[in-house]
Design a protein around this motif. Structure first.
Motif, short mmCIF file in Angstrom:
data_model
loop_
_atom_site.label_atom_id
_atom_site.label_comp_id
_atom_site.label_asym_id
_atom_site.label_seq_id
_atom_site.Cartn_x
_atom_site.Cartn_y
_atom_site.Cartn_z
N LEU A 1 -7.84 -0.63 -3.65
CA LEU A 1 -7.20 -1.21 -2.47
C LEU A 1 -8.00 -2.45 -2.07
CD1 LEU A 1 -5.14 -1.05 -0.16
CD2 LEU A 1 -6.71 0.47 1.05
N THR A 2 -7.34 -3.61 -2.17
CA THR A 2 -7.99 -4.87 -1.80
C THR A 2 -7.63 -5.21 -0.36
OG1 THR A 2 -7.92 -5.66 -4.08
CG2 THR A 2 -8.25 -7.30 -2.35
N LEU A 3 -8.63 -5.30 0.48
CA LEU A 3 -8.43 -5.52 1.91
C LEU A 3 -8.73 -6.96 2.29
CD1 LEU A 3 -10.25 -2.31 3.20
CD2 LEU A 3 -7.79 -2.62 2.84
N VAL B 1 0.83 -1.20 0.00
CA VAL B 1 0.00 0.00 0.00
C VAL B 1 0.86 1.25 0.00
CG1 VAL B 1 -1.96 1.13 1.15
CG2 VAL B 1 -1.69 -1.32 1.31
N TRP C 1 -2.39 -2.88 -3.07
CA TRP C 1 -2.72 -1.67 -3.82
C TRP C 1 -2.51 -1.85 -5.32
CZ3 TRP C 1 -5.21 2.66 -4.01
CH2 TRP C 1 -4.81 3.70 -4.85
N LEU D 1 -12.54 0.16 -2.83
CA LEU D 1 -12.18 -0.84 -1.83
C LEU D 1 -12.79 -2.18 -2.19
CD1 LEU D 1 -12.78 1.21 1.45
CD2 LEU D 1 -10.63 0.91 0.22
N GLY E 1 -3.60 -4.99 3.17
CA GLY E 1 -4.11 -4.53 1.89
C GLY E 1 -3.12 -4.69 0.75
N ARG F 1 -3.54 -1.83 9.68
CA ARG F 1 -2.58 -2.95 9.65
C ARG F 1 -1.90 -3.14 10.98
NH1 ARG F 1 -0.70 -7.09 9.77
NH2 ARG F 1 0.76 -8.13 8.36
N PHE G 1 -4.69 3.77 6.54
CA PHE G 1 -4.53 2.33 6.37
C PHE G 1 -3.49 1.76 7.32
CE2 PHE G 1 -2.15 -1.24 4.78
CZ PHE G 1 -3.15 -2.17 4.61
N SER H 1 -12.96 -6.51 -1.07
CA SER H 1 -12.70 -7.53 -0.06
C SER H 1 -13.48 -8.77 -0.44
CB SER H 1 -13.12 -7.05 1.33
OG SER H 1 -12.88 -8.04 2.30
#
Length: 365
Positions: free
Chosen positions: A150-152, A29, A143, A46, A141, A134, A130, A48
């Motif tokens: 942003l994949t969480l 990220v 990026w 975002l 995440g 974490r 972010f 997920s």
């Protein structure tokens, strides 16, 4: 909130007691954090679990910001609002992040510990960086700069529960709030007992010293009470290791109170408390390199009081998802206003290439 807590909280939030307040970010990220210098928010998609979230993230001020509701949805935690206190409390990954709006601007504490974490109220919605997700709430995440996505995902953490225990202490004209961590759910009862004993002995020793000091100073005035508080934050809970920072604050109605901190890193399979040498695999060269870098940075910063000759034998440090933070106490080498000097090092800097953190030290369960 009592008057002394408000005063202390303001100092902590401002970094006067917190110190350098190193912030760590997941490398994936980092691009999102450094690629934008605009002051107006830019929307971020975002994702997920393979799906886009209804909430949007934001790029603003050089950081990636995510709403509390999005964090809660990914972390699987709980989010509550106390209308009377004007506070939101998000619980996830054995930490409770509380964001207070009582003084107009958001202030952040975690388990009554004040990290140097900022929250923003943007268009009526609360956001946190972010990096705080974490470090404290168990969300990582990935990026995608091209797609601004942003994949969480939820971090795989150790199977252990960390809950606050309290001690009741009654001293005339003294405001006392004692919370300290205790663990449960470990496979080894012996390891669990060993960890809890270290944490309980620490707070017991501090309470005993507080009682001794109040007897020596005499009773406090009703309009200027003594204060004693202990708190903690979970900084790491992966790969069979639990990382904590415990903090103690005492005020005897002097010019200012005094805060001390301890870093704890426990191997959950054995209950052993790890030293800095354990974490860096007893590598003398690495220790010497870290010692020199710390010294160079310490001497270059404002408020240096002289006296640094290298890392202490039992050096204060704590572990995070991305590395190790070496730190010193107030007044140890710097003026009070400098806070706790902190020096972060990534695992890549400390370990041989391809080596996983804590490999060989635990069963990594």
């Amino acid at each position: 909130m009592t008057s002394w807590k408000k005063w202390t909280s303001a100092l902590l939030a401002a970094g006067i007691i917190v110190g350098s307040g190193a912030v760590w970010q997941d490398n994936s990220v980092q691009a999102a954090s450094v690629s934008t210098k605009v002051t107006t928010p830019t929307e971020v998609t975002l994702k997920s679990g393979g799906k886009s979230l209804t909430q949007k993230g934001l790029l603003q001020g050089g950081s990636t910001w995510v709403s509390l509701t999005a964090v809660k949805d990914v972390a699987g935690g709980s989010l509550k609002y106390d209308a009377k206190a004007k506070e939101y409390a998000l619980t996830a990954a054995n930490n409770t992040m509380t964001i207070s709006l009582i003084d107009g601007s958001p202030s952040v504490r975690i388990n009554n510990y004040y990290p140097q974490v900022e929250a923003k109220l943007i268009n009526g919605r609360l956001y946190i960086p972010f990096s705080a997700m974490r470090d404290y709430l168990g969300v990582q995440g990935s990026w995608d700069g091209k797609a601004k996505t942003l994949t969480l995902s939820k971090v795989k953490q150790n199977s252990v529960a960390i809950k606050p225990a309290t001690l009741k202490v009654s001293i005339k004209n003294a405001e006392v709030d004692i919370q300290y961590p205790q663990v449960s759910g470990l496979a080894s009862d012996k390891a669990e007992a060993a960890i809890n004993k270290v944490l309980k002995d620490e707070v017991d020793a501090f309470v005993a010293d507080f009682k001794k000091q109040t007897k020596e100073f005499g009773d406090a005035a009703a309009n200027r009470p003594y204060a004693f508080e202990s708190s903690y934050v979970v900084t790491y809970n992966e790969n069979g290791v639990l990382g904590l920072v415990t903090q103690r604050y005492e005020d005897y109605a002097g010019a200012h109170g005094m805060t001390t901190r301890s870093g704890h890193s426990f191997a959950l399979d054995s209950g052993k408390e790890l030293s800095l040498d354990d974490v860096i695999q007893n590598n003398k060269t690495v220790r010497e390199t870290v010692s020199k870098k710390v010294g160079d940075q310490l001497k270059a910063r404002g408020g240096y009081l002289e006296g640094y000759k290298g890392l202490n034998k039992d050096q204060d440090f704590y572990v995070t998802p991305t590395g190790v933070v070496v730190f010193f106490q107030l007044y140890e080498y710097t003026a009070y206003a400098e806070g706790f000097p902190e020096f972060p090092f990534t695992y890549k800097e400390l370990l041989p290439k391809g080596t996983e953190p804590f490999s060989g030290l635990t069963a990594n369960k």
